[in-house]
Design an enzyme around this catalytic site. Structure first.
Site, PDB file in Angstrom:
ATOM      1  N   HIS A   1     -26.778  56.067 -51.159  1.00  0.00           N
ATOM      2  CA  HIS A   1     -27.257  55.021 -50.274  1.00  0.00           C
ATOM      3  C   HIS A   1     -27.910  53.944 -51.012  1.00  0.00           C
ATOM      4  O   HIS A   1     -27.887  52.855 -50.803  1.00  0.00           O
ATOM      5  CB  HIS A   1     -28.484  55.909 -49.712  1.00  0.00           C
ATOM      6  CG  HIS A   1     -28.163  56.846 -48.660  1.00  0.00           C
ATOM      7  ND1 HIS A   1     -27.331  56.496 -47.610  1.00  0.00           N
ATOM      8  CD2 HIS A   1     -28.374  57.903 -48.344  1.00  0.00           C
ATOM      9  CE1 HIS A   1     -27.095  57.378 -46.848  1.00  0.00           C
ATOM     10  NE2 HIS A   1     -27.868  58.566 -47.294  1.00  0.00           N
TER      11      HIS A   1
ATOM     12  N   ARG B   1     -25.574  41.685 -30.209  1.00  0.00           N
ATOM     13  CA  ARG B   1     -25.234  43.148 -29.912  1.00  0.00           C
ATOM     14  C   ARG B   1     -26.522  43.781 -29.190  1.00  0.00           C
ATOM     15  O   ARG B   1     -27.479  44.292 -29.855  1.00  0.00           O
ATOM     16  CB  ARG B   1     -25.147  43.890 -31.166  1.00  0.00           C
ATOM     17  CG  ARG B   1     -23.544  43.425 -31.932  1.00  0.00           C
ATOM     18  CD  ARG B   1     -23.401  44.426 -33.087  1.00  0.00           C
ATOM     19  NE  ARG B   1     -21.931  44.231 -33.476  1.00  0.00           N
ATOM     20  CZ  ARG B   1     -21.637  43.524 -34.535  1.00  0.00           C
ATOM     21  NH1 ARG B   1     -22.308  42.682 -35.189  1.00  0.00           N
ATOM     22  NH2 ARG B   1     -20.361  43.457 -34.896  1.00  0.00           N
TER      23      ARG B   1
ATOM     24  N   ARG C   1     -23.943  39.638 -25.607  1.00  0.00           N
ATOM     25  CA  ARG C   1     -22.911  40.383 -25.082  1.00  0.00           C
ATOM     26  C   ARG C   1     -23.624  41.675 -24.274  1.00  0.00           C
ATOM     27  O   ARG C   1     -24.496  42.156 -24.780  1.00  0.00           O
ATOM     28  CB  ARG C   1     -22.164  41.227 -26.422  1.00  0.00           C
ATOM     29  CG  ARG C   1     -21.098  42.131 -25.999  1.00  0.00           C
ATOM     30  CD  ARG C   1     -20.387  42.530 -27.066  1.00  0.00           C
ATOM     31  NE  ARG C   1     -21.070  43.424 -28.040  1.00  0.00           N
ATOM     32  CZ  ARG C   1     -20.711  43.942 -29.315  1.00  0.00           C
ATOM     33  NH1 ARG C   1     -19.390  43.597 -29.580  1.00  0.00           N
ATOM     34  NH2 ARG C   1     -21.060  44.805 -29.607  1.00  0.00           N
TER      35      ARG C   1
ATOM     36  N   GLU D   1     -10.620  42.053 -28.039  1.00  0.00           N
ATOM     37  CA  GLU D   1     -10.561  42.847 -28.779  1.00  0.00           C
ATOM     38  C   GLU D   1      -9.767  43.957 -28.405  1.00  0.00           C
ATOM     39  O   GLU D   1      -9.757  45.068 -29.220  1.00  0.00           O
ATOM     40  CB  GLU D   1     -12.235  43.511 -29.053  1.00  0.00           C
ATOM     41  CG  GLU D   1     -12.971  43.938 -27.888  1.00  0.00           C
ATOM     42  CD  GLU D   1     -14.452  43.999 -28.210  1.00  0.00           C
ATOM     43  OE1 GLU D   1     -14.653  44.484 -29.468  1.00  0.00           O
ATOM     44  OE2 GLU D   1     -15.201  44.457 -27.252  1.00  0.00           O
TER      45      GLU D   1
ATOM     46  N   ASN E   1     -12.928  43.261 -35.430  1.00  0.00           N
ATOM     47  CA  ASN E   1     -12.952  44.753 -35.806  1.00  0.00           C
ATOM     48  C   ASN E   1     -12.333  45.656 -34.663  1.00  0.00           C
ATOM     49  O   ASN E   1     -11.496  46.332 -35.352  1.00  0.00           O
ATOM     50  CB  ASN E   1     -14.488  45.122 -35.742  1.00  0.00           C
ATOM     51  CG  ASN E   1     -15.446  43.999 -36.686  1.00  0.00           C
ATOM     52  OD1 ASN E   1     -14.686  43.567 -37.302  1.00  0.00           O
ATOM     53  ND2 ASN E   1     -16.575  43.997 -36.267  1.00  0.00           N
ATOM     54  N   ASP E   2     -12.507  45.386 -33.871  1.00  0.00           N
ATOM     55  CA  ASP E   2     -11.821  46.461 -32.672  1.00  0.00           C
ATOM     56  C   ASP E   2     -10.304  45.878 -32.469  1.00  0.00           C
ATOM     57  O   ASP E   2      -9.383  46.849 -32.394  1.00  0.00           O
ATOM     58  CB  ASP E   2     -12.469  46.338 -31.396  1.00  0.00           C
ATOM     59  CG  ASP E   2     -13.607  47.336 -31.403  1.00  0.00           C
ATOM     60  OD1 ASP E   2     -13.602  48.485 -31.931  1.00  0.00           O
ATOM     61  OD2 ASP E   2     -14.776  47.176 -31.085  1.00  0.00           O
TER      62      ASP E   2
ATOM     63  N   ARG F   1     -11.428  52.085 -37.343  1.00  0.00           N
ATOM     64  CA  ARG F   1     -12.116  51.256 -38.254  1.00  0.00           C
ATOM     65  C   ARG F   1     -13.294  51.843 -39.131  1.00  0.00           C
ATOM     66  O   ARG F   1     -13.516  50.999 -40.051  1.00  0.00           O
ATOM     67  CB  ARG F   1     -12.852  50.066 -37.248  1.00  0.00           C
ATOM     68  CG  ARG F   1     -14.044  50.758 -36.409  1.00  0.00           C
ATOM     69  CD  ARG F   1     -14.521  49.657 -35.332  1.00  0.00           C
ATOM     70  NE  ARG F   1     -15.513  49.120 -35.650  1.00  0.00           N
ATOM     71  CZ  ARG F   1     -16.114  48.182 -35.017  1.00  0.00           C
ATOM     72  NH1 ARG F   1     -15.760  47.763 -33.694  1.00  0.00           N
ATOM     73  NH2 ARG F   1     -17.279  47.623 -34.961  1.00  0.00           N
TER      74      ARG F   1
ATOM     75  N   CYS G   1     -16.162  36.837 -33.673  1.00  0.00           N
ATOM     76  CA  CYS G   1     -17.375  37.509 -34.012  1.00  0.00           C
ATOM     77  C   CYS G   1     -17.110  38.669 -34.703  1.00  0.00           C
ATOM     78  O   CYS G   1     -17.870  39.550 -35.092  1.00  0.00           O
ATOM     79  CB  CYS G   1     -18.239  37.731 -32.877  1.00  0.00           C
ATOM     80  SG  CYS G   1     -17.417  38.755 -31.486  1.00  0.00           S
TER      81      CYS G   1
HETATM   82  C1  PEP Z   1     -15.633  43.667 -33.033  1.00  0.00           C
HETATM   83  O1  PEP Z   1     -15.079  44.606 -32.377  1.00  0.00           O
HETATM   84  O2  PEP Z   1     -15.151  42.848 -33.684  1.00  0.00           O
HETATM   85  C2  PEP Z   1     -16.952  43.183 -32.620  1.00  0.00           C
HETATM   86  C3  PEP Z   1     -17.568  42.180 -32.982  1.00  0.00           C
HETATM   87  O3  PEP Z   1     -17.827  44.150 -32.068  1.00  0.00           O
HETATM   88  P1  PEP Z   1     -18.342  45.389 -32.589  1.00  0.00           P
HETATM   89  O4  PEP Z   1     -18.447  45.392 -34.001  1.00  0.00           O
HETATM   90  O5  PEP Z   1     -19.667  45.548 -32.134  1.00  0.00           O
HETATM   91  O6  PEP Z   1     -17.447  46.513 -31.849  1.00  0.00           O
HETATM   92 MG    MG Z   2     -15.973  45.738 -30.819  1.00  0.00          MG
END
Ligand code: PEP
Ligand code: MG
Length: 669
Positions: free
Chosen positions: A302, A409, A445, A538, A561-562, A572, A602
């Protein structure tokens, strides 16, 4: 009375975070709730007592409930346990599992023969250079006074110290929330410990028996910590450190400011220590501390993750030899390579200072121009917005040069509580965010839960693959009331700024139609202003059908990310696939390229300096990044030429691997 049996399926048993969720859920109810394991029976509303049971993965606990709301309490605990007690798919300890937002920079390996003269090698934990004299942080014992001021006065000073401690922990949580949410969670556990009924009662009994607040607190903390340390499960036993850490915080407050306080030199230093607790790390003063090294610890500890969140260069696990360095000795600490050079010669110091000066200059220059737009050399503007989780973030973003919010978020409003926030509560938050952004566009969102973010009050059948299960928009469409309440709150707040609505995890045109219809109906009901409505790209299905979506939606935002996770079929949060799961993979770029229409990015990729020219070249209109990255991303855009970036992006789309794309950027820059 009701009795139930639960099997604890969390990978590491009832350790800090799941125990906290279990206890918090129990505390919502009036009934007396007890947890039984073997011959032990404890109060389900006491975090320390529940931790002290040492429940392991697969262990069965019996829960006895007695009171007016026992039925409701039983149901809530059942849901909480079934949904993983805040750990979704029953993930292991957070620091090891969820490193995405604060991944350690890949350490630059230094070959043994390259270790500089007087060099010590540790493990790179947080990137950057720190050059300066060493100062060893030694644990100093807090001095407790002897006197006894009477039961009431002692209780009052304890209450005051507890209130101050809780306020300081709440500040720490807020500070860490955006960059290191898992580490913020540690301090939430600490806060919970300070409201532990069993602990407070034990302290109170000692005060009644004429011990002063400091003595009573210290002995109780030691008793509980020793009990935890004696458990035969190392992970649960490690929670003793948390009890001592939070215990010490209160003890210092009880003992007054001077006792146990570190006497810092009057110049900035490189801190060395045997180890640092999360509290130690989070409270290091950046004005006084250039970086730190510890004899023990690992890069996923941590304290290391907090160091990265605070941009403090750090090296861990150097070995006890580190502590032999005498205070005042000059060192160069390299948090990227994990090497500490002791007593470097003048040439080495000069070189390191030059490197540091260049990096600092770049950061400073970027910060000075944070409020200015990001315009490329050939005069093309890219909007730079912020990813935020709440009102504090919005204020911060607005002051840090954000030209809007590219992603709010909203799930942060819903997590860690027993019931959903009311429409009014949500309305207040959305309104405050709209106002904090002073008319700049804010993309809200809708709730993206499920997957790794379960909610105790939203029941989802147990799923083998929660990331491929009821998540995001598909979950909300199955619970129209939850969705309608949120949309009403957003649309009521729409008059207070420039709000936009965005749906997460859209896979199918019918989902978009259902969600958009809901917005239109509620807007008409409320006679609310028109707001642009868009979707996240995504899921690969949405990327492949982007041309069709483009005819109907007002905007797109690419969640890299997704999109990366689902395009490459790599979790991920997978601990060993992190190096391969790269958003610059050509397949992900092709998905992103397909978007057309106004499009933002994003996901984490938006703040990756190697990705910036490619995203610019692909025609992205907005990059939405975490608040600390805003100035740097703007500075990067100002160094680029859009026409060149377009050529680069075309080449990237023709690459076959992420490595090729990264090499291409490296060469072309
Ligand atoms: C993503 O998936 O890139 C995203 C921005 O949403 P989250 O990270 O909240 O899933
Ligand atoms: Mg996402």
């Amino acid at each position: 009375m009701k009795q139930l049996n639960f099997v604890i399926d969390n990978a590491t048993g009832l350790h800090a975070r799941p125990a906290k969720v279990f206890v918090k859920t129990a505390k919502q109810f009036k009934s007396d709730i007890r947890v039984l394991l073997g011959s032990k029976k404890v109060n389900a509303k006491s975090l320390i007592a529940v931790l002290g049971l040492g429940v392991k993965h697969g262990g069965t606990i019996e829960v006895e409930l007695d009171g007016v709301d026992e039925e409701l309490a039983a149901e809530a605990l059942q849901t909480a346990v079934a949904t993983g007690l805040g750990e979704g798919d029953h993930k292991p300890e957070p620091a090891a599992a969820k490193s995405a937002p604060s991944k350690p920079a890949a350490p630059t390996p230094v070959a043994e023969d390259k270790l500089p003269k007087n060099g010590l090698r540790g493990v790179a934990a947080a990137p950057g250079l720190a050059i300066g004299p060493v100062f060893q942080l030694r644990q100093t014992a807090v001095r407790i006074a002897d006197g006894f001021a009477g039961v009431e006065a002692e209780q009052a000073s304890l209450n005051k110290a507890l209130a101050q401690g809780k306020a300081a922990l709440a500040d720490l949580c807020r500070q860490l929330q955006a960059h290191a949410p898992d580490e913020a969670a540690i301090f939430e556990v600490h806060q919970e410990l300070l409201t532990d009924d069993d602990l407070l009662e034990a302290v109170q009994q000692k005060i009644q028996a004429q011990q002063n607040a400091g003595q009573a607190w210290q002995t109780t903390i030691e008793e509980w910590a020793n009990q935890l340390a004696a458990l035969d499960d190392p992970l649960l036993a490690a929670r003793a450190a948390d009890v001592r850490d939070v215990g010490n915080r209160i003890l210092k407050l009880l003992a007054g400011d001077e006792s146990g306080e570190v006497e810092w030199p009057d110049h900035p230093v490189v801190v060395i220590a045997h180890d640092l607790t999360p509290s130690d790390t989070a409270t290091l003063d950046p004005q006084k501390v250039l970086g730190f090294a510890t004899a023990v610890g690992g890069p996923t500890a941590h304290s290391a993750i907090i160091a990265r969140a605070l941009s403090l260069p750090a090296v861990v696990s150097v070995g006890e030899g580190l502590l032999e360095i005498v205070d005042g000795t000059a060192v160069i600490l390299n948090g990227s390579s994990g090497v500490i050079q002791v007593n470097p010669d003048e040439a080495a110091q000069k070189e390191a200072k030059n490197q540091l000066a260049v990096a600092k200059k770049q950061q400073q220059a970027a910060r000075e121009r944070a409020a200015e737009p990001a315009i490329t050399l050939d005069n093309h503007r890219v909007e730079i917005a912020a990813n935020i989780g709440g009102v504090d973030d919005a204020q911060n973003a607005n002051q840090s040069g954000a030209e809007g919010v590219g992603l709010l978020r909203t799930e942060f409003l819903f997590l860690d509580r027993a019931t959903p926030p009311s429409e009014d509560e949500q309305f207040q938050v959305y309104r405050q965010i709209a106002e904090a952004m002073e008319g700049k566009p804010v993309i809200i969102r809708t709730l993206d839960i499920g997957g790794d973010k379960p909610l105790p009050y939203v029941k989802v059948q147990p799923e083998d693959n929660p990331f491929l299960g009821e998540r995001g928009l598909r979950l909300c469409l199955n619970r129209p009331e939850l969705m309608r309440e949120q949309l009403r709150a957003i649309l009521r707040a729409a008059g207070y700024g420039s709000l936009r609505i965005m749906f997460p995890m859209v896979a199918d045109m019918s989902e978009w139609h259902a969600a958009k219809t809901m917005v239109d109906e509620i807007r008409a009901e409320l006679d609310a202003p028109e707001v642009p409505v868009g979707i996240m790209i995504e899921i690969p299905a949405a990327a492949l059908m982007a041309d069709l979506f483009a005819q109907e939606v007002d905007f797109f935002s690419i969640g890299t990310n997704d999109l990366t996770q689902y395009t490459l079929a790599m979790d991920r949060m997978h601990p060993t696939l992190a190096g391969k799961s790269d958003g610059l993979h050509p397949a992900v770029l092709r998905g992103a390229h397909a978007a057309g229409k106004w499009v933002g990015v994003c996901g984490e990729l938006g703040a990756d300096p190697q990705a910036t020219p490619i995203l610019l070249g692909l025609g992205v209109d907005e990059l939405s990044v975490s608040v600390p990255s805003i100035a740097l991303v703007k500075a990067k855009i100002r160094t680029l030429n859009r026409a060149k970036a377009q050529k680069l992006a075309a080449k990237a789309l023709a690459c076959t691997t992420a490595r090729e794309v990264r090499d291409l950027v490296g060469v072309t820059k």
